[in-house]
Design a protein around this motif. Structure first.
Motif, short mmCIF file in Angstrom:
data_model
loop_
_atom_site.label_atom_id
_atom_site.label_comp_id
_atom_site.label_asym_id
_atom_site.label_seq_id
_atom_site.Cartn_x
_atom_site.Cartn_y
_atom_site.Cartn_z
N PRO A 157 0.81 -1.23 0.00
CA PRO A 157 0.00 0.00 0.00
C PRO A 157 0.85 1.28 0.00
N TYR A 158 1.99 1.23 0.69
CA TYR A 158 2.84 2.42 0.73
C TYR A 158 3.42 2.73 -0.65
N LEU A 159 3.95 1.72 -1.33
CA LEU A 159 4.52 1.95 -2.66
C LEU A 159 3.44 2.41 -3.64
N GLN A 160 2.24 1.87 -3.52
CA GLN A 160 1.14 2.33 -4.37
C GLN A 160 0.80 3.78 -4.08
N ALA A 161 0.96 4.20 -2.82
CA ALA A 161 0.64 5.58 -2.43
C ALA A 161 1.68 6.59 -2.90
N LEU A 162 2.84 6.12 -3.38
CA LEU A 162 3.86 7.04 -3.88
C LEU A 162 3.54 7.56 -5.27
N ASN A 163 2.48 7.04 -5.88
CA ASN A 163 2.03 7.50 -7.19
C ASN A 163 3.11 7.33 -8.26
N LEU A 164 3.79 6.18 -8.21
CA LEU A 164 4.81 5.88 -9.20
C LEU A 164 4.16 5.52 -10.54
N PRO A 165 4.82 5.77 -11.65
CA PRO A 165 4.33 5.25 -12.93
C PRO A 165 4.23 3.72 -12.87
N LYS A 166 3.38 3.15 -13.71
CA LYS A 166 3.08 1.72 -13.63
C LYS A 166 4.33 0.86 -13.67
N ASN A 167 5.22 1.09 -14.63
CA ASN A 167 6.42 0.26 -14.76
C ASN A 167 7.35 0.45 -13.56
N ASP A 168 7.44 1.67 -13.05
CA ASP A 168 8.26 1.92 -11.87
C ASP A 168 7.69 1.20 -10.65
N LEU A 169 6.36 1.19 -10.53
CA LEU A 169 5.74 0.52 -9.40
C LEU A 169 6.03 -0.97 -9.43
#
Length: 249
Positions: A157-169
């Motif tokens: 959930p934290y990494l998803q909350a960083l609003n990274l681009p899809k490939n970066d996520l």
């Protein structure tokens, strides 16, 4: 592996094929599915030991697939370091071999992850808070990983909350899961809880995991990944609730 029954061997191979299938369709979920299915029939300690090689191979594959490995590692290193330290410390709990307690904790972790993903609202972490939150999230993730073998709470959930681009996520998740896997292997080994026969079976389980990933990638365009993911999370929520309640009866 002379003391491993044929039924157990088949269940391990089916489990990792299914876990690889989920990862192939959704891009994540192999450790969570594997711990859930294996933890239903064996101790979380044994399940975590079998998880090491398939998780490492599939997550290294995932993190190497993107172009920004260096930049993401430089950004996320406080979280990754805290994951490693927390996992090694937390592994003392799962290595104790208290199957009843760790099964309950594993169930809580699975149900919490599924519930948050299904029903939680998507949050956003402001950039100014990332430096302070990353090591805290990493440490908490490490402790949960060490105690239960589940890598996802609260890192995903934290990494998803960083609003990274899809490939970066996807690549960031691979980094987080790889750090968790290596630290879990080290923690189990440091506490004398990773036996040679389990290491061999874990290595063999790489094959069905990769086969499941290949199959999942083939069917991803023929089904709705969102609907598949929702069904998977509902099943995981039910399994987690059952495992969490198991020590009570």
């Amino acid at each position: 592996m002379s003391d491993v029954s044929l039924v157990t061997l088949l269940w391990v191979f089916v489990t990792f094929f299914a876990a690889g299938l989920v990862k192939g369709v959704t891009g994540m979920g192999l450790p969570t599915v594997a711990m859930g299915l294996l933890g239903a029939v064996m101790s979380p300690l044994a399940a975590a030991s079998l998880l090491i090689a398939p998780s490492f191979v599939t997550n290294v594959w995932q993190l190497m697939a993107g172009p920004r490995l260096g930049a993401l590692a430089a950004r996320l290193w406080p979280m990754l370091l805290a994951i490693a330290l927390g996992t090694v410390l937390g592994a003392a709990w799962i290595a104790r071999g208290d199957a009843e307690t760790t099964t309950g904790l594993l169930g809580i972790a699975l149900a919490l992850y599924a519930g948050v993903t299904l029903f939680g609202r998507q949050c956003r972490v402001p950039p100014r808070m990332e430096r302070a939150l990353s090591p805290l999230v990493g440490g908490a993730t490490g402790l949960v990983t060490g105690a239960t073998g589940v890598f996802v709470i609260p890192a995903v959930p934290y990494l998803q909350a960083l609003n990274l681009p899809k490939n970066d996520l996807v690549q960031a998740l691979g980094l987080s899961f790889t750090a968790s896997t290596v630290a879990l292997a080290f923690g189990l080994g440091a506490h004398g809880a990773f036996r040679a026969d389990e290491a061999l079976l874990s290595a063999l389980a790489v094959l069905p995991a990769l086969g499941g990933m290949w199959a999942g990638q083939r069917v991803r365009d023929r089904i709705s990944p969102a609907a598949f993911r929702r069904g998977f999370l509902i099943a995981l929520l039910l399994l987690g609730c059952e495992m969490a309640a198991r020590p009570l009866y």
